[in-house]
Design a protein around this motif. Structure first.
Motif, PDB file in Angstrom:
ATOM      1  N   MET A  38      32.199  30.360 -38.624  1.00  0.00           N
ATOM      2  CA  MET A  38      31.632  29.046 -38.860  1.00  0.00           C
ATOM      3  C   MET A  38      30.488  28.849 -37.870  1.00  0.00           C
ATOM      4  O   MET A  38      30.643  29.046 -36.668  1.00  0.00           O
ATOM      5  N   ASP A  39      29.339  28.445 -38.408  1.00  0.00           N
ATOM      6  CA  ASP A  39      28.163  28.233 -37.573  1.00  0.00           C
ATOM      7  C   ASP A  39      27.825  26.747 -37.573  1.00  0.00           C
ATOM      8  O   ASP A  39      27.423  26.198 -38.598  1.00  0.00           O
ATOM      9  N   VAL A  40      28.050  26.110 -36.445  1.00  0.00           N
ATOM     10  CA  VAL A  40      27.781  24.676 -36.317  1.00  0.00           C
ATOM     11  C   VAL A  40      26.564  24.514 -35.409  1.00  0.00           C
ATOM     12  O   VAL A  40      26.562  24.961 -34.268  1.00  0.00           O
ATOM     13  N   LYS A  41      25.526  23.879 -35.957  1.00  0.00           N
ATOM     14  CA  LYS A  41      24.281  23.708 -35.195  1.00  0.00           C
ATOM     15  C   LYS A  41      24.362  22.535 -34.223  1.00  0.00           C
ATOM     16  O   LYS A  41      23.780  22.580 -33.154  1.00  0.00           O
ATOM     17  N   ASP A  42      25.090  21.495 -34.590  1.00  0.00           N
ATOM     18  CA  ASP A  42      25.176  20.286 -33.761  1.00  0.00           C
ATOM     19  C   ASP A  42      26.093  20.550 -32.568  1.00  0.00           C
ATOM     20  O   ASP A  42      27.280  20.851 -32.731  1.00  0.00           O
ATOM     21  N   SER A  43      25.558  20.434 -31.357  1.00  0.00           N
ATOM     22  CA  SER A  43      26.336  20.756 -30.167  1.00  0.00           C
ATOM     23  C   SER A  43      27.479  19.762 -29.941  1.00  0.00           C
ATOM     24  O   SER A  43      28.550  20.141 -29.460  1.00  0.00           O
ATOM     25  N   ALA A  44      27.277  18.493 -30.302  1.00  0.00           N
ATOM     26  CA  ALA A  44      28.345  17.501 -30.140  1.00  0.00           C
ATOM     27  C   ALA A  44      29.494  17.797 -31.098  1.00  0.00           C
ATOM     28  O   ALA A  44      30.670  17.703 -30.727  1.00  0.00           O
ATOM     29  N   LEU A  45      29.148  18.174 -32.318  1.00  0.00           N
ATOM     30  CA  LEU A  45      30.180  18.521 -33.300  1.00  0.00           C
ATOM     31  C   LEU A  45      30.909  19.792 -32.866  1.00  0.00           C
ATOM     32  O   LEU A  45      32.132  19.880 -32.967  1.00  0.00           O
ATOM     33  N   ARG A  46      30.176  20.770 -32.362  1.00  0.00           N
ATOM     34  CA  ARG A  46      30.784  22.013 -31.893  1.00  0.00           C
ATOM     35  C   ARG A  46      31.760  21.736 -30.748  1.00  0.00           C
ATOM     36  O   ARG A  46      32.869  22.269 -30.711  1.00  0.00           O
ATOM     37  N   ALA A  47      31.372  20.869 -29.812  1.00  0.00           N
ATOM     38  CA  ALA A  47      32.240  20.522 -28.689  1.00  0.00           C
ATOM     39  C   ALA A  47      33.511  19.829 -29.174  1.00  0.00           C
ATOM     40  O   ALA A  47      34.611  20.114 -28.693  1.00  0.00           O
ATOM     41  N   LEU A  54      34.914  20.126 -32.195  1.00  0.00           N
ATOM     42  CA  LEU A  54      35.740  21.115 -32.891  1.00  0.00           C
ATOM     43  C   LEU A  54      36.457  22.030 -31.904  1.00  0.00           C
ATOM     44  O   LEU A  54      37.636  22.351 -32.091  1.00  0.00           O
ATOM     45  N   ASP A  55      35.762  22.453 -30.866  1.00  0.00           N
ATOM     46  CA  ASP A  55      36.394  23.283 -29.842  1.00  0.00           C
ATOM     47  C   ASP A  55      37.516  22.535 -29.138  1.00  0.00           C
ATOM     48  O   ASP A  55      38.581  23.098 -28.868  1.00  0.00           O
ATOM     49  N   ARG A  56      37.290  21.262 -28.829  1.00  0.00           N
ATOM     50  CA  ARG A  56      38.323  20.446 -28.176  1.00  0.00           C
ATOM     51  C   ARG A  56      39.546  20.326 -29.061  1.00  0.00           C
ATOM     52  O   ARG A  56      40.685  20.476 -28.614  1.00  0.00           O
TER      53      ARG A  56
END
Length: 55
Positions: free
Chosen positions: A1-10, A12-14
């Motif tokens: 999965m490639d997420v460009k939005d850093s806030a969304l990526r953070a 999802l990781d959380r």
């Protein structure tokens, strides 16, 4: 999965870390013992034979 939005990526990781931590002690995720697998196989076979007899 490639997420460009850093806030969304953070986020999802959380959530992934939280989910892994919550499931780590859950006995439902532990592997079945060999005896339990044989018992499950015997139940499935018994129900299959019963279904064939009733058909």
């Amino acid at each position: 999965m490639d997420v460009k939005d850093s806030a969304l990526r953070a986020e999802l990781d959380r959530r992934l870390v939280t989910l892994e931590r919550d499931e780590s002690g859950d006995p439902a995720h532990a592997p079945l013992a060999a005896a339990d697998l044989w018992l499950l196989a015997a139940i499935v076979m018994a129900l299959t034979v019963a279904g064939w007899v009733m058909a």
